[in-house]
Design an enzyme around this catalytic site. Structure first.
Site, PDB file in Angstrom:
ATOM      1  N   ASP A   1     -38.568  38.343 -20.754  1.00 38.44           N
ATOM      2  CA  ASP A   1     -39.051  37.165 -21.483  1.00 38.44           C
ATOM      3  C   ASP A   1     -37.926  36.147 -21.582  1.00 38.44           C
ATOM      4  O   ASP A   1     -36.754  36.479 -21.438  1.00 38.44           O
ATOM      5  CB  ASP A   1     -39.541  37.546 -22.889  1.00 38.44           C
ATOM      6  CG  ASP A   1     -40.032  36.333 -23.684  1.00 38.44           C
ATOM      7  OD1 ASP A   1     -40.814  35.541 -23.120  1.00 38.44           O
ATOM      8  OD2 ASP A   1     -39.620  36.159 -24.848  1.00 38.44           O
ATOM      9  N   SER A   2     -38.294  34.918 -21.887  1.00 36.51           N
ATOM     10  CA  SER A   2     -37.302  33.867 -22.094  1.00 36.51           C
ATOM     11  C   SER A   2     -36.462  34.134 -23.350  1.00 36.51           C
ATOM     12  O   SER A   2     -35.403  33.537 -23.499  1.00 36.51           O
ATOM     13  CB  SER A   2     -38.019  32.520 -22.224  1.00 36.51           C
ATOM     14  OG  SER A   2     -38.972  32.577 -23.267  1.00 36.51           O
TER      15      SER A   2
ATOM     16  N   CYS B   1     -49.275  31.746 -25.047  1.00 32.37           N
ATOM     17  CA  CYS B   1     -47.835  31.707 -25.286  1.00 32.37           C
ATOM     18  C   CYS B   1     -47.492  32.856 -26.226  1.00 32.37           C
ATOM     19  O   CYS B   1     -48.231  33.126 -27.183  1.00 32.37           O
ATOM     20  CB  CYS B   1     -47.458  30.359 -25.915  1.00 32.37           C
ATOM     21  SG  CYS B   1     -45.734  30.273 -26.460  1.00 32.37           S
ATOM     22  N   THR B   2     -46.374  33.496 -25.936  1.00 32.26           N
ATOM     23  CA  THR B   2     -45.974  34.685 -26.701  1.00 32.26           C
ATOM     24  C   THR B   2     -45.906  34.453 -28.210  1.00 32.26           C
ATOM     25  O   THR B   2     -46.155  35.371 -28.986  1.00 32.26           O
ATOM     26  CB  THR B   2     -44.574  35.129 -26.247  1.00 32.26           C
ATOM     27  OG1 THR B   2     -43.700  33.987 -26.258  1.00 32.26           O
ATOM     28  CG2 THR B   2     -44.611  35.719 -24.863  1.00 32.26           C
ATOM     29  N   HIS B   3     -45.538  33.248 -28.614  1.00 30.24           N
ATOM     30  CA  HIS B   3     -45.310  33.002 -30.048  1.00 30.24           C
ATOM     31  C   HIS B   3     -46.593  32.767 -30.849  1.00 30.24           C
ATOM     32  O   HIS B   3     -46.578  32.861 -32.065  1.00 30.24           O
ATOM     33  CB  HIS B   3     -44.429  31.753 -30.231  1.00 30.24           C
ATOM     34  CG  HIS B   3     -42.987  31.936 -29.863  1.00 30.24           C
ATOM     35  ND1 HIS B   3     -42.582  32.521 -28.686  1.00 30.24           N
ATOM     36  CD2 HIS B   3     -41.852  31.599 -30.525  1.00 30.24           C
ATOM     37  CE1 HIS B   3     -41.251  32.521 -28.631  1.00 30.24           C
ATOM     38  NE2 HIS B   3     -40.785  31.979 -29.734  1.00 30.24           N
TER      39      HIS B   3
ATOM     40  N   CYS C   1     -43.954  36.838 -20.667  1.00 29.60           N
ATOM     41  CA  CYS C   1     -43.725  35.420 -20.950  1.00 29.60           C
ATOM     42  C   CYS C   1     -44.728  34.626 -20.126  1.00 29.60           C
ATOM     43  O   CYS C   1     -44.779  34.769 -18.896  1.00 29.60           O
ATOM     44  CB  CYS C   1     -42.300  35.042 -20.545  1.00 29.60           C
ATOM     45  SG  CYS C   1     -41.905  33.285 -20.671  1.00 29.60           S
ATOM     46  N   ASN C   2     -45.537  33.833 -20.792  1.00 28.48           N
ATOM     47  CA  ASN C   2     -46.560  33.057 -20.075  1.00 28.48           C
ATOM     48  C   ASN C   2     -45.940  32.046 -19.121  1.00 28.48           C
ATOM     49  O   ASN C   2     -46.431  31.842 -18.021  1.00 28.48           O
ATOM     50  CB  ASN C   2     -47.450  32.325 -21.077  1.00 28.48           C
ATOM     51  CG  ASN C   2     -48.392  33.255 -21.803  1.00 28.48           C
ATOM     52  OD1 ASN C   2     -49.530  33.448 -21.401  1.00 28.48           O
ATOM     53  ND2 ASN C   2     -47.916  33.861 -22.872  1.00 28.48           N
ATOM     54  N   THR C   3     -44.855  31.417 -19.555  1.00 29.96           N
ATOM     55  CA  THR C   3     -44.252  30.365 -18.743  1.00 29.96           C
ATOM     56  C   THR C   3     -43.675  30.951 -17.448  1.00 29.96           C
ATOM     57  O   THR C   3     -43.892  30.407 -16.357  1.00 29.96           O
ATOM     58  CB  THR C   3     -43.164  29.638 -19.554  1.00 29.96           C
ATOM     59  OG1 THR C   3     -43.744  29.189 -20.785  1.00 29.96           O
ATOM     60  CG2 THR C   3     -42.604  28.460 -18.805  1.00 29.96           C
TER      61      THR C   3
ATOM     62  N   TYR D   1     -38.034  28.328 -22.262  1.00 33.62           N
ATOM     63  CA  TYR D   1     -38.316  27.991 -20.873  1.00 33.62           C
ATOM     64  C   TYR D   1     -39.382  26.887 -20.763  1.00 33.62           C
ATOM     65  O   TYR D   1     -39.395  26.140 -19.780  1.00 33.62           O
ATOM     66  CB  TYR D   1     -38.840  29.230 -20.114  1.00 33.62           C
ATOM     67  CG  TYR D   1     -37.785  30.222 -19.667  1.00 33.62           C
ATOM     68  CD1 TYR D   1     -36.457  30.140 -20.066  1.00 33.62           C
ATOM     69  CD2 TYR D   1     -38.155  31.269 -18.794  1.00 33.62           C
ATOM     70  CE1 TYR D   1     -35.522  31.070 -19.638  1.00 33.62           C
ATOM     71  CE2 TYR D   1     -37.212  32.197 -18.353  1.00 33.62           C
ATOM     72  CZ  TYR D   1     -35.900  32.105 -18.779  1.00 33.62           C
ATOM     73  OH  TYR D   1     -34.993  33.026 -18.337  1.00 33.62           O
ATOM     74  N   GLY D   2     -40.260  26.824 -21.754  1.00 34.29           N
ATOM     75  CA  GLY D   2     -41.422  25.916 -21.694  1.00 34.29           C
ATOM     76  C   GLY D   2     -41.136  24.495 -21.249  1.00 34.29           C
ATOM     77  O   GLY D   2     -41.878  23.935 -20.440  1.00 34.29           O
TER      78      GLY D   2
ATOM     79  N   GLU E   1     -40.111  29.559 -34.706  1.00 30.72           N
ATOM     80  CA  GLU E   1     -38.692  29.919 -34.707  1.00 30.72           C
ATOM     81  C   GLU E   1     -37.955  29.400 -35.933  1.00 30.72           C
ATOM     82  O   GLU E   1     -36.820  29.795 -36.194  1.00 30.72           O
ATOM     83  CB  GLU E   1     -38.034  29.445 -33.404  1.00 30.72           C
ATOM     84  CG  GLU E   1     -38.670  30.144 -32.208  1.00 30.72           C
ATOM     85  CD  GLU E   1     -37.875  30.039 -30.921  1.00 30.72           C
ATOM     86  OE1 GLU E   1     -36.972  29.186 -30.846  1.00 30.72           O
ATOM     87  OE2 GLU E   1     -38.176  30.831 -30.005  1.00 30.72           O
TER      88      GLU E   1
HETATM   89  N1  I24 Z   1     -39.036  33.917 -34.294  1.00 23.40           N
HETATM   90  C1  I24 Z   1     -38.745  33.705 -33.009  1.00 23.40           C
HETATM   91  N2  I24 Z   1     -37.579  33.247 -32.542  1.00 23.40           N
HETATM   92  C2  I24 Z   1     -36.579  32.971 -33.403  1.00 23.40           C
HETATM   93  C3  I24 Z   1     -38.059  33.627 -35.151  1.00 23.40           C
HETATM   94  C4  I24 Z   1     -36.809  33.173 -34.762  1.00 23.40           C
HETATM   95  N3  I24 Z   1     -36.061  32.995 -35.883  1.00 23.40           N
HETATM   96  C5  I24 Z   1     -36.835  33.355 -36.942  1.00 23.40           C
HETATM   97  N4  I24 Z   1     -38.040  33.741 -36.512  1.00 23.40           N
HETATM   98  N5  I24 Z   1     -35.400  32.498 -32.965  1.00 23.40           N
HETATM   99  O1  I24 Z   1     -39.705  33.988 -32.068  1.00 23.40           O
HETATM  100  C6  I24 Z   1     -35.162  32.199 -31.585  1.00 23.40           C
HETATM  101  C7  I24 Z   1     -33.711  31.881 -31.322  1.00 23.40           C
HETATM  102  N6  I24 Z   1     -32.824  33.038 -31.443  1.00 23.40           N
HETATM  103  C8  I24 Z   1     -33.374  34.275 -30.903  1.00 23.40           C
HETATM  104  C9  I24 Z   1     -32.376  35.413 -30.960  1.00 23.40           C
HETATM  105  O2  I24 Z   1     -31.166  35.069 -30.316  1.00 23.40           O
HETATM  106  C10 I24 Z   1     -30.585  33.868 -30.804  1.00 23.40           C
HETATM  107  C11 I24 Z   1     -31.549  32.720 -30.762  1.00 23.40           C
HETATM  108  C12 I24 Z   1     -40.900  34.635 -32.456  1.00 23.40           C
HETATM  109  C13 I24 Z   1     -40.709  36.110 -32.552  1.00 23.40           C
HETATM  110  C14 I24 Z   1     -41.894  36.859 -32.176  1.00 23.40           C
HETATM  111  C15 I24 Z   1     -41.683  38.349 -32.228  1.00 23.40           C
HETATM  112  C16 I24 Z   1     -39.189  34.151 -37.313  1.00 23.40           C
HETATM  113  C17 I24 Z   1     -39.487  35.636 -37.188  1.00 23.40           C
HETATM  114  C18 I24 Z   1     -38.575  36.603 -37.614  1.00 23.40           C
HETATM  115  C19 I24 Z   1     -38.889  37.979 -37.517  1.00 23.40           C
HETATM  116  C20 I24 Z   1     -40.096  38.370 -36.956  1.00 23.40           C
HETATM  117  C21 I24 Z   1     -40.990  37.419 -36.510  1.00 23.40           C
HETATM  118  C22 I24 Z   1     -40.684  36.048 -36.627  1.00 23.40           C
HETATM  119  F1  I24 Z   1     -37.404  36.235 -38.123  1.00 23.40           F
HETATM  120  F2  I24 Z   1     -41.517  35.128 -36.223  1.00 23.40           F
HETATM  121  N1  DGL Z   2     -42.157  32.978 -23.949  1.00 23.78           N
HETATM  122  C1  DGL Z   2     -42.682  31.632 -23.728  1.00 23.78           C
HETATM  123  C2  DGL Z   2     -44.142  31.695 -23.276  1.00 23.78           C
HETATM  124  O1  DGL Z   2     -44.844  32.654 -23.494  1.00 23.78           O
HETATM  125  C3  DGL Z   2     -42.569  30.777 -24.971  1.00 23.78           C
HETATM  126  C4  DGL Z   2     -41.168  30.389 -25.320  1.00 23.78           C
HETATM  127  C5  DGL Z   2     -40.493  29.539 -24.254  1.00 23.78           C
HETATM  128  O2  DGL Z   2     -40.923  28.401 -24.011  1.00 23.78           O
HETATM  129  O3  DGL Z   2     -39.551  30.039 -23.662  1.00 23.78           O
HETATM  130  O4  DGL Z   2     -44.613  30.768 -22.674  1.00 23.78           O
END
Ligand code: I24
Ligand code: DGL
Length: 270
Positions: free
Chosen positions: A10-11, A183-185, A73-75, A42-43, A152
């Site tokens: 995944d991205s 999309c995964t999120h 990852c969909n993208t 990646y999107g 995020e």
């Molecule tokens: N959820 C995602 N990405 C993040 C986040 C998040 N921060 C808080 N939550 N950060 O994706 C991305 C950037 N980071 C990633 C790690 O390395 C450094 C950079 C969605 C996750 C889907 C499983 C909110 C959050 C969380 C715990 C569980 C779920 C969730 F903190 F959405």
């Molecule tokens: N994992 C990507 C997808 O499912 C979403 C996050 C990204 O853009 O990298 O498209």
């Protein structure tokens, strides 16, 4: 039987939505996961770059002796899956076909919506795949570039999240009876999305559908993991910091995991 792990790419951390489904549906399978958080998201990136990065992730997984690769990852699936799967001699699954098939089964009015990142929408892949299966289906795609940043920043239930989802999905409300979360999120926004679209609209989680297909493939090739085999050790790799990956992943998966940092350049060229 085949006791080798299943590789996931995944991205970043979004692919963990697919992994959580795998742990639920196929708890005996061993996991190797690589998330490219250093270069996520990646999107918004150009297709050639996503293809290059995805190849690196695939080559990394191949060094881990995996029996199958899942593009969680969909993208990455939208721009690189067809090309990459042709060159490998293990099964390679993406998240797009399983979601497309499920949406066709679910739709009554033959009106399907797809929400995804810019690149996935630009590739038109969902529409192409859905209409190959059923040309009568009308597919409306919508890029939702604000959704990933929303999740995020931990905004999955707030009033800000409700406002953004409501504004973004307005063009689809009343126009589709089935909506693919491409999309995964997006499964994290599911309750709000359902609320905005209305209770009659069927939401399709491509990750969950993909795990059903993983199960079918394991059975077909008879490559399930022997549940009496030695204790499994799932491994998670990230191209960014270990601590933040681990925090998010353990919170999401509800279990402690092993996370290692990987530098793709060093690992693949060294
Ligand atoms: N959820 C995602 N990405 C993040 C986040 C998040 N921060 C808080 N939550 N950060 O994706 C991305 C950037 N980071 C990633 C790690 O390395 C450094 C950079 C969605 C996750 C889907 C499983 C909110 C959050 C969380 C715990 C569980 C779920 C969730 F903190 F959405
Ligand atoms: N994992 C990507 C997808 O499912 C979403 C996050 C990204 O853009 O990298 O498209």
């Amino acid at each position: 039987m085949d006791n080798r792990p299943i590789g996931f790419l995944d991205s970043g951390v979004g692919g963990l939505t697919v992994v959580r489904e795998l742990m639920r549906q196929l708890p005996h399978e061993e996991i190797v996961y690589i998330g490219d958080s250093a270069r996520a998201p990646y999107g918004p990136r150009p297709a050639d770059q996503i293809r290059e990065y995805t190849w690196q992730l695939v080559n990394f997984l191949l060094t881990k002796n995996v029996k199958m690769i899942v593009f969680a990852c969909n993208t990455a699936t939208a721009v690189a899956w067809e090309e990459i799967k042709k060159s490998l001699d293990i099964p390679v699954l993406g998240v797009i076909l399983p979601g497309s098939g499920a949406a066709i089964k679910a739709t009554k009015e033959k009106k399907i919506g797809v929400i995804a990142t810019q690149m996935t929408v630009q590739s038109d892949i969902y529409k192409t795949k859905v209409q190959l299966l059923d040309p009568q289906v009308e597919v409306t795609s919508l890029a939702c570039p604000r959704f990933v940043p929303l999740v995020e920043s931990n905004e999955t239930t707030s009033s800000v999240a409700k406002k953004v989802v409501y504004e973004t999905l307005a063009p689809l409300v009343g126009k589709v009876d089935t909506l693919i979360l491409g999309c995964t999120h997006y499964p994290l926004l599911r309750p709000i999305i359902q609320n905005v679209m209305g209770p009659e609209v069927k939401l399709i989680d491509s990750g969950a559908e993909t795990v059903r297909d993983i199960s079918v493939l394991l059975n077909y090739f008879e490559i399930n993991r022997n549940r009496e085999a030695q204790e499994k050790s799932d491994r998670f790799y990230t191209t960014a910091g270990v601590t933040s990956f681990q925090d998010i992943a353990e919170n999401w998966l509800g279990t402690t995991i092993t996370v290692e940092h990987v530098s793709l350049e060093e690992t693949l060229n060294g």
